[in-house]
Design a protein around this motif. Sequence first.
Motif, PDB file in Angstrom:
ATOM      1  N   THR A   1       0.839  -1.203   0.000  1.00  0.00           N
ATOM      2  CA  THR A   1       0.000   0.000   0.000  1.00  0.00           C
ATOM      3  C   THR A   1       0.873   1.251   0.000  1.00  0.00           C
ATOM      4  N   LYS A   2       1.959   1.223   0.754  1.00  0.00           N
ATOM      5  CA  LYS A   2       2.887   2.361   0.763  1.00  0.00           C
ATOM      6  C   LYS A   2       3.502   2.573  -0.615  1.00  0.00           C
ATOM      7  N   GLN A   3       3.797   1.472  -1.317  1.00  0.00           N
ATOM      8  CA  GLN A   3       4.350   1.589  -2.675  1.00  0.00           C
ATOM      9  C   GLN A   3       3.350   2.283  -3.597  1.00  0.00           C
ATOM     10  N   VAL A   4       2.065   1.919  -3.452  1.00  0.00           N
ATOM     11  CA  VAL A   4       1.044   2.560  -4.289  1.00  0.00           C
ATOM     12  C   VAL A   4       0.952   4.049  -3.958  1.00  0.00           C
ATOM     13  N   LEU A   5       1.028   4.377  -2.675  1.00  0.00           N
ATOM     14  CA  LEU A   5       0.946   5.765  -2.253  1.00  0.00           C
ATOM     15  C   LEU A   5       2.134   6.602  -2.729  1.00  0.00           C
ATOM     16  N   GLN A   6       3.260   5.940  -2.976  1.00  0.00           N
ATOM     17  CA  GLN A   6       4.475   6.658  -3.370  1.00  0.00           C
ATOM     18  C   GLN A   6       4.520   6.983  -4.857  1.00  0.00           C
ATOM     19  N   GLN A   7       3.556   6.459  -5.638  1.00  0.00           N
ATOM     20  CA  GLN A   7       3.488   6.807  -7.058  1.00  0.00           C
ATOM     21  C   GLN A   7       2.197   7.582  -7.296  1.00  0.00           C
ATOM     22  N   ASP A   8       2.005   8.099  -8.496  1.00  0.00           N
ATOM     23  CA  ASP A   8       0.869   9.002  -8.693  1.00  0.00           C
ATOM     24  C   ASP A   8      -0.073   8.621  -9.831  1.00  0.00           C
ATOM     25  N   ARG A   9       0.008   7.374 -10.321  1.00  0.00           N
ATOM     26  CA  ARG A   9      -0.915   6.971 -11.389  1.00  0.00           C
ATOM     27  C   ARG A   9      -1.980   6.005 -10.885  1.00  0.00           C
ATOM     28  N   VAL A  10      -1.565   4.928 -10.237  1.00  0.00           N
ATOM     29  CA  VAL A  10      -2.505   3.923  -9.737  1.00  0.00           C
ATOM     30  C   VAL A  10      -3.209   4.453  -8.493  1.00  0.00           C
ATOM     31  N   ARG A  11      -4.534   4.327  -8.481  1.00  0.00           N
ATOM     32  CA  ARG A  11      -5.337   4.888  -7.391  1.00  0.00           C
ATOM     33  C   ARG A  11      -5.732   3.817  -6.380  1.00  0.00           C
ATOM     34  N   LEU A  12      -6.041   4.248  -5.167  1.00  0.00           N
ATOM     35  CA  LEU A  12      -6.343   3.339  -4.063  1.00  0.00           C
ATOM     36  C   LEU A  12      -7.790   3.500  -3.600  1.00  0.00           C
ATOM     37  N   ILE A  13      -8.435   2.360  -3.384  1.00  0.00           N
ATOM     38  CA  ILE A  13      -9.766   2.320  -2.790  1.00  0.00           C
ATOM     39  C   ILE A  13      -9.692   1.388  -1.592  1.00  0.00           C
ATOM     40  N   GLY A  14     -10.214   1.819  -0.449  1.00  0.00           N
ATOM     41  CA  GLY A  14     -10.184   0.989   0.740  1.00  0.00           C
ATOM     42  C   GLY A  14     -11.550   0.872   1.380  1.00  0.00           C
ATOM     43  N   VAL A  15     -11.911  -0.346   1.805  1.00  0.00           N
ATOM     44  CA  VAL A  15     -13.197  -0.606   2.454  1.00  0.00           C
ATOM     45  C   VAL A  15     -12.953  -1.317   3.782  1.00  0.00           C
ATOM     46  N   CYS A  16     -13.432  -0.746   4.875  1.00  0.00           N
ATOM     47  CA  CYS A  16     -13.344  -1.301   6.224  1.00  0.00           C
ATOM     48  C   CYS A  16     -11.882  -1.616   6.595  1.00  0.00           C
ATOM     49  N   PHE A  17     -11.495  -2.879   6.673  1.00  0.00           N
ATOM     50  CA  PHE A  17     -10.100  -3.242   6.923  1.00  0.00           C
ATOM     51  C   PHE A  17      -9.176  -2.564   5.922  1.00  0.00           C
ATOM     52  N   GLY A  18      -9.594  -2.493   4.654  1.00  0.00           N
ATOM     53  CA  GLY A  18      -8.786  -1.835   3.628  1.00  0.00           C
ATOM     54  C   GLY A  18      -8.614  -0.350   3.899  1.00  0.00           C
ATOM     55  N   HIS A  19      -9.680   0.287   4.362  1.00  0.00           N
ATOM     56  CA  HIS A  19      -9.643   1.693   4.794  1.00  0.00           C
ATOM     57  C   HIS A  19      -8.620   1.869   5.916  1.00  0.00           C
ATOM     58  N   GLN A  20      -8.631   0.928   6.856  1.00  0.00           N
ATOM     59  CA  GLN A  20      -7.704   1.002   7.984  1.00  0.00           C
ATOM     60  C   GLN A  20      -6.256   0.746   7.551  1.00  0.00           C
ATOM     61  N   ILE A  21      -6.053  -0.189   6.637  1.00  0.00           N
ATOM     62  CA  ILE A  21      -4.698  -0.459   6.143  1.00  0.00           C
ATOM     63  C   ILE A  21      -4.125   0.779   5.461  1.00  0.00           C
ATOM     64  N   ILE A  22      -4.952   1.484   4.699  1.00  0.00           N
ATOM     65  CA  ILE A  22      -4.490   2.715   4.058  1.00  0.00           C
ATOM     66  C   ILE A  22      -4.132   3.754   5.123  1.00  0.00           C
ATOM     67  N   GLY A  23      -4.969   3.865   6.159  1.00  0.00           N
ATOM     68  CA  GLY A  23      -4.631   4.759   7.262  1.00  0.00           C
ATOM     69  C   GLY A  23      -3.304   4.386   7.906  1.00  0.00           C
ATOM     70  N   ARG A  24      -3.105   3.100   8.146  1.00  0.00           N
ATOM     71  CA  ARG A  24      -1.837   2.642   8.736  1.00  0.00           C
ATOM     72  C   ARG A  24      -0.657   2.962   7.822  1.00  0.00           C
ATOM     73  N   ALA A  25      -0.840   2.747   6.535  1.00  0.00           N
ATOM     74  CA  ALA A  25       0.237   3.033   5.584  1.00  0.00           C
ATOM     75  C   ALA A  25       0.558   4.518   5.524  1.00  0.00           C
ATOM     76  N   MET A  26      -0.396   5.343   5.954  1.00  0.00           N
ATOM     77  CA  MET A  26      -0.181   6.793   5.987  1.00  0.00           C
ATOM     78  C   MET A  26       0.253   7.270   7.378  1.00  0.00           C
ATOM     79  N   ASP A  27       0.583   6.291   8.236  1.00  0.00           N
ATOM     80  CA  ASP A  27       1.204   6.572   9.545  1.00  0.00           C
ATOM     81  C   ASP A  27       0.300   7.273  10.540  1.00  0.00           C
ATOM     82  N   VAL A  28      -1.019   6.969  10.505  1.00  0.00           N
ATOM     83  CA  VAL A  28      -1.893   7.441  11.567  1.00  0.00           C
ATOM     84  C   VAL A  28      -2.333   6.244  12.420  1.00  0.00           C
TER      85      VAL A  28
END
Length: 251
Positions: free
Chosen positions: A97-124
């Motif tokens: 998830t961090k790798q996806v966040l570090q580039q700017d073409r591929v987009r991220l969608i998160g649902v429930c656990f996925g939403h939380q994983i994205i939050g974790r990858a963003m260091d909150v």
Amino acid sequence: MKSPLRIAVLECDEPIGRTKEKYGGYGNLFKELLQAGADKVAAKDGVKRPALDITKYDVVNTEVYPSLENVDAILLTGSRYNSYDNDPWILKLVDFTKQVLQQDRVRLIGVCFGHQIIGRAMDVKVDRSDKGWEVSVVPVTLTEKGKALFGIEHMSIHQMHRDIVYVYPDSVEKLGHSDRCEVQGMYAKARLITVQGHPEFSADIVSELLENRHDKGIFDDAMYKDGMSRVQKHHDGVAVGAAFIRFMLED
């Protein structure tokens, strides 16, 4: 983004019982949701219906991931597991998830656990909620951005969680909150969109989860009865699915 929209669904768990018999994996549930969302976008926005190319990856058991050059968006599903745990497959998912966040073409969608994983990858902070479980159809108070993205003034959505993202990362816009969860959705234009609820769930799916967790003693009688009393209420899952499609189409 050109059609077809190439979406990789990272399956972070598998359904149980009747839901598994009907759908197989959560990837098929999201395929149904996204197809319905694409139909809604075409009908409501008066645009040509975008074609969808949906692939599925079992990141728990096989730990196989898509190559980013072959996809346009990554969708992380819900899960019974804890997003803050350090199981090897969860750590691998956070790193991806961090790798996806570090580039700017591929987009991220998160649902429930996925939403939380994205939050974790963003260091909150992501952890167990001190307000307990949030289950069945729940009203979510939308921000102005949430109203604009989802195309509705008020949201009702299925929930099935007791873990939460505690605070919004600085780089995202807030989408809404509920009585038991302050961070119900995050958005960054052309980068990411998440929801804590389950737009892909139906009354039948949530009823089965409530029954299963009641039988196992996870939910007491009062929680089970309360959840079942709301499970048939209207929910805005397809509106969320349409927002996911619009998000993938935005410049």
